[in-house]
Design a protein around this motif. Sequence first.
Motif, PDB file in Angstrom:
ATOM      1  N   GLY A 166       0.812  -1.210   0.000  1.00 35.68           N
ATOM      2  CA  GLY A 166       0.000   0.000   0.000  1.00 35.68           C
ATOM      3  C   GLY A 166       0.838   1.249   0.000  1.00 35.68           C
ATOM      4  N   LYS A 167       2.085   1.108  -0.412  1.00 38.54           N
ATOM      5  CA  LYS A 167       2.957   2.274  -0.534  1.00 38.54           C
ATOM      6  C   LYS A 167       3.519   2.220  -1.949  1.00 38.54           C
ATOM      7  CE  LYS A 167       6.628   4.637   2.051  1.00 38.54           C
ATOM      8  NZ  LYS A 167       7.571   5.123   1.063  1.00 38.54           N
ATOM      9  N   PRO A 168       3.372   3.295  -2.712  1.00 36.95           N
ATOM     10  CA  PRO A 168       3.795   3.215  -4.115  1.00 36.95           C
ATOM     11  C   PRO A 168       5.242   2.765  -4.307  1.00 36.95           C
ATOM     12  CG  PRO A 168       2.572   5.228  -3.736  1.00 36.95           C
ATOM     13  CD  PRO A 168       2.786   4.592  -2.398  1.00 36.95           C
ATOM     14  N   VAL A 169       6.178   3.400  -3.624  1.00 42.44           N
ATOM     15  CA  VAL A 169       7.579   2.999  -3.777  1.00 42.44           C
ATOM     16  C   VAL A 169       8.221   2.941  -2.392  1.00 42.44           C
ATOM     17  CG1 VAL A 169       9.723   3.395  -5.026  1.00 42.44           C
ATOM     18  CG2 VAL A 169       7.601   4.297  -5.936  1.00 42.44           C
ATOM     19  N   VAL A 170       8.789   1.791  -2.073  1.00 45.64           N
ATOM     20  CA  VAL A 170       9.381   1.604  -0.746  1.00 45.64           C
ATOM     21  C   VAL A 170      10.807   2.147  -0.723  1.00 45.64           C
ATOM     22  CG1 VAL A 170      10.206  -0.198   0.830  1.00 45.64           C
ATOM     23  CG2 VAL A 170       7.926  -0.339  -0.145  1.00 45.64           C
ATOM     24  N   GLY A 171      11.158   2.828   0.349  1.00 48.91           N
ATOM     25  CA  GLY A 171      12.536   3.282   0.549  1.00 48.91           C
ATOM     26  C   GLY A 171      12.822   4.678   0.036  1.00 48.91           C
ATOM     27  N   GLN A 179       3.330  -5.676 -14.457  1.00 42.48           N
ATOM     28  CA  GLN A 179       2.626  -5.749 -13.177  1.00 42.48           C
ATOM     29  C   GLN A 179       2.495  -4.368 -12.528  1.00 42.48           C
ATOM     30  OE1 GLN A 179       4.686  -7.166  -9.637  1.00 42.48           O
ATOM     31  NE2 GLN A 179       3.023  -8.602  -9.234  1.00 42.48           N
ATOM     32  N   ILE A 180       3.605  -3.618 -12.485  1.00 38.26           N
ATOM     33  CA  ILE A 180       3.524  -2.321 -11.795  1.00 38.26           C
ATOM     34  C   ILE A 180       2.769  -1.278 -12.630  1.00 38.26           C
ATOM     35  CG2 ILE A 180       5.483  -2.717 -10.259  1.00 38.26           C
ATOM     36  CD1 ILE A 180       7.155  -0.885 -11.999  1.00 38.26           C
ATOM     37  N   ASN A 181       2.752  -1.464 -13.944  1.00 39.77           N
ATOM     38  CA  ASN A 181       1.907  -0.602 -14.787  1.00 39.77           C
ATOM     39  C   ASN A 181       0.450  -0.756 -14.375  1.00 39.77           C
ATOM     40  OD1 ASN A 181       2.634   1.171 -16.983  1.00 39.77           O
ATOM     41  ND2 ASN A 181       3.841  -0.521 -17.771  1.00 39.77           N
ATOM     42  N   ARG A 182       0.036  -2.033 -14.181  1.00 43.05           N
ATOM     43  CA  ARG A 182      -1.343  -2.329 -13.790  1.00 43.05           C
ATOM     44  C   ARG A 182      -1.622  -1.775 -12.380  1.00 43.05           C
ATOM     45  NH1 ARG A 182      -3.472  -6.659 -11.244  1.00 43.05           N
ATOM     46  NH2 ARG A 182      -1.482  -7.746 -11.248  1.00 43.05           N
ATOM     47  N   TRP A 183      -0.666  -1.978 -11.462  1.00 32.02           N
ATOM     48  CA  TRP A 183      -0.829  -1.491 -10.084  1.00 32.02           C
ATOM     49  C   TRP A 183      -1.033   0.024 -10.045  1.00 32.02           C
ATOM     50  CZ3 TRP A 183       3.667  -4.198  -6.917  1.00 32.02           C
ATOM     51  CH2 TRP A 183       3.318  -5.529  -6.680  1.00 32.02           C
ATOM     52  N   TYR A 184      -0.169   0.738 -10.781  1.00 32.62           N
ATOM     53  CA  TYR A 184      -0.208   2.195 -10.653  1.00 32.62           C
ATOM     54  C   TYR A 184      -1.377   2.815 -11.413  1.00 32.62           C
ATOM     55  CZ  TYR A 184       4.281   1.996  -8.286  1.00 32.62           C
ATOM     56  OH  TYR A 184       5.271   1.748  -7.385  1.00 32.62           O
ATOM     57  N   ARG A 185      -1.725   2.199 -12.556  1.00 25.24           N
ATOM     58  CA  ARG A 185      -2.921   2.698 -13.245  1.00 25.24           C
ATOM     59  C   ARG A 185      -4.130   2.451 -12.344  1.00 25.24           C
ATOM     60  NH1 ARG A 185      -1.053   0.128 -18.958  1.00 25.24           N
ATOM     61  NH2 ARG A 185       0.317   1.830 -19.582  1.00 25.24           N
ATOM     62  N   LYS A 217      -8.645  10.086   7.552  1.00 20.71           N
ATOM     63  CA  LYS A 217      -7.243   9.693   7.775  1.00 20.71           C
ATOM     64  C   LYS A 217      -6.627   9.080   6.519  1.00 20.71           C
ATOM     65  CE  LYS A 217      -7.948   7.250  11.580  1.00 20.71           C
ATOM     66  NZ  LYS A 217      -7.686   6.336  12.720  1.00 20.71           N
ATOM     67  N   ILE A 218      -7.419   8.307   5.793  1.00 18.91           N
ATOM     68  CA  ILE A 218      -6.882   7.633   4.602  1.00 18.91           C
ATOM     69  C   ILE A 218      -6.486   8.658   3.528  1.00 18.91           C
ATOM     70  CG2 ILE A 218      -9.111   7.192   3.436  1.00 18.91           C
ATOM     71  CD1 ILE A 218      -6.180   4.705   3.646  1.00 18.91           C
ATOM     72  N   ASP A 219      -7.228   9.753   3.438  1.00 25.14           N
ATOM     73  CA  ASP A 219      -6.899  10.811   2.471  1.00 25.14           C
ATOM     74  C   ASP A 219      -5.537  11.412   2.808  1.00 25.14           C
ATOM     75  OD1 ASP A 219      -9.898  10.594   2.650  1.00 25.14           O
ATOM     76  OD2 ASP A 219      -9.732  11.967   0.955  1.00 25.14           O
ATOM     77  N   ILE A 220      -5.366  11.678   4.094  1.00 22.14           N
ATOM     78  CA  ILE A 220      -4.110  12.305   4.529  1.00 22.14           C
ATOM     79  C   ILE A 220      -2.938  11.353   4.290  1.00 22.14           C
ATOM     80  CG2 ILE A 220      -2.879  13.229   6.573  1.00 22.14           C
ATOM     81  CD1 ILE A 220      -5.794  13.963   7.609  1.00 22.14           C
ATOM     82  N   TYR A 221      -3.144  10.086   4.647  1.00 21.01           N
ATOM     83  CA  TYR A 221      -2.054   9.121   4.542  1.00 21.01           C
ATOM     84  C   TYR A 221      -1.633   8.887   3.082  1.00 21.01           C
ATOM     85  CZ  TYR A 221       0.750   4.936   4.978  1.00 21.01           C
ATOM     86  OH  TYR A 221       1.774   4.035   4.882  1.00 21.01           O
ATOM     87  N   ILE A 222      -2.618   8.654   2.212  1.00 12.98           N
ATOM     88  CA  ILE A 222      -2.257   8.375   0.806  1.00 12.98           C
ATOM     89  C   ILE A 222      -1.653   9.627   0.151  1.00 12.98           C
ATOM     90  CG2 ILE A 222      -3.150   7.732  -1.482  1.00 12.98           C
ATOM     91  CD1 ILE A 222      -4.958   5.721  -0.112  1.00 12.98           C
ATOM     92  N   SER A 223      -2.153  10.791   0.516  1.00 13.46           N
ATOM     93  CA  SER A 223      -1.561  12.027  -0.027  1.00 13.46           C
ATOM     94  C   SER A 223      -0.102  12.139   0.405  1.00 13.46           C
ATOM     95  CB  SER A 223      -2.328  13.259   0.480  1.00 13.46           C
ATOM     96  OG  SER A 223      -3.674  13.163   0.104  1.00 13.46           O
ATOM     97  N   TYR A 224       0.153  11.803   1.670  1.00  6.34           N
ATOM     98  CA  TYR A 224       1.530  11.842   2.184  1.00  6.34           C
ATOM     99  C   TYR A 224       2.437  10.887   1.389  1.00  6.34           C
ATOM    100  CZ  TYR A 224       5.240   9.894   5.150  1.00  6.34           C
ATOM    101  OH  TYR A 224       6.428   9.380   5.599  1.00  6.34           O
ATOM    102  N   LEU A 225       1.926   9.675   1.103  1.00  5.31           N
ATOM    103  CA  LEU A 225       2.731   8.688   0.360  1.00  5.31           C
ATOM    104  C   LEU A 225       3.067   9.183  -1.042  1.00  5.31           C
ATOM    105  CD1 LEU A 225       0.985   5.266   1.192  1.00  5.31           C
ATOM    106  CD2 LEU A 225       3.028   6.241   2.231  1.00  5.31           C
ATOM    107  N   LEU A 226       2.094   9.779  -1.687  1.00  7.55           N
ATOM    108  CA  LEU A 226       2.333  10.256  -3.057  1.00  7.55           C
ATOM    109  C   LEU A 226       3.276  11.452  -3.064  1.00  7.55           C
ATOM    110  CD1 LEU A 226      -1.182   9.817  -4.653  1.00  7.55           C
ATOM    111  CD2 LEU A 226       0.879   8.536  -5.164  1.00  7.55           C
TER     112      LEU A 226
END
Lengths: 64, 369
Positions: free
Chosen positions: A5-10, B226-232, B249-258
């Motif tokens: 659930g994390k796009p890119v790790v590390g 595989q990762i093309n499918r994941w990210y699309r 919370k999920i909005d904040i967390y996923i925004s942080y990851l991106l």
Amino acid sequence: MSPIGKPVVGVGGGVLAGTGATVVAQKLPATGAETTVQIAIAVATALLVWAIVYMAWSRKTLKS
Amino acid sequence: MIKLKPTRIHKRKMALLIPARDEELFLARTVNLAVRAGQKRRDIYIVDDASTDATRQIALEVLCPEQVLHVEHSGKAKALKQLLDQFEITKRYRWVHIADADSVFGTDYFRIFRKALNKKYIAATGYIQSLPGDYVSRYRVYEYAWGMEIIRRFQNLFGVIPVIPGPTSCFRSDIIEKLDFGANTLTEDFDLTLQIHRQKLGRIQFIPKAKTFTQDPKNFHDFRKQINRWYRGLFVSLRRHRIGTKAQKIDIYISYLLIQAFLYCFTQLVYIPAMAFLFGQPYWIALAFLGDLLILLAITVWAALLNRRPDIVAAFPLFYLLRWTYMLVLLKAFIEVIILKRYINDSPGWETRGRRYQLLPGAVERSTT
């Protein structure tokens, strides 16, 4: 999405290393700077050779 | 007047559902490993999504006909929905566990999972590890170790698990009706999890002792696909659920990851080179490269020790290449889906023909015992 659930790790470490580098670099003397470039080139070359050797090895052993 | 007591129907604890399409290579092994891991054979169900190989025959060899459903080609999520309806699974079971047809369950996976299940949660997920393979599998050992040991625990602590992954996903049966299995998406597991967060159905449980193993792409070509499918799928689901527009919370967390991922791209591709050029100090690039590499190496060694897989260090130079591939594919998918608005109504595709491959000799035994 990956199972984690994390796009890119590390990448957090990469961001830290990148920004940290700009801070450390300002305090580095000129000789240290030159050595750093030489080390980076040596490391990059070693990694490239390592990757080629690994690919040749894996092609021979894992695919047989 | 006689007052009748309401009839209480005894529900069994957990059903295992296996959706399969062209899975002749591993299906029998998956069922047998599930039984070995503590799942009763009578509580396992297979839906065959119009396979073109021997999947259906194999399913009927390992299970009774009442546990196997054959459907017209409809995609993973819709095939599962038909299986749930046909065998009235939610009326007969308290929990529904879904697993991939190539799953390799740890020795006690289902015994641990069933024991840990807590009805205060609405879904549960276990711990994923990678089966031995070539450099992509080795990279995934590093990725899953960091992801499960650090990131997943953090997500669990704050109630922001963003995905209940396909190989280990379990739902409380009373919430199944509230989930839309028919949504067109490339990553149905991510979409279902976002539905849980958006509808505020409840918390997701993480069971780290329940370990399952997954087969990762054989080569770079399959990895990229595989990762093309994941990210699309990621960006399609983010659009659909308008992630980033609410104060959940999920909005904040996923925004942080991106933001973190894009910030990495920015520092490595723009900021460091620009600073080095502006200040006339090219060694800044060298320093950033060495620092990044050192952190990657430290995590790789830690992952190798944790998993007792020293062999993963052998493929270390390729980890850097794979991570940059992730980054570039992420950027590409962002442009395709968010800017160009492509793939938004793509039907789920889960063709496995040619994607599955024979494992290395002894890989399952070495991993699960």
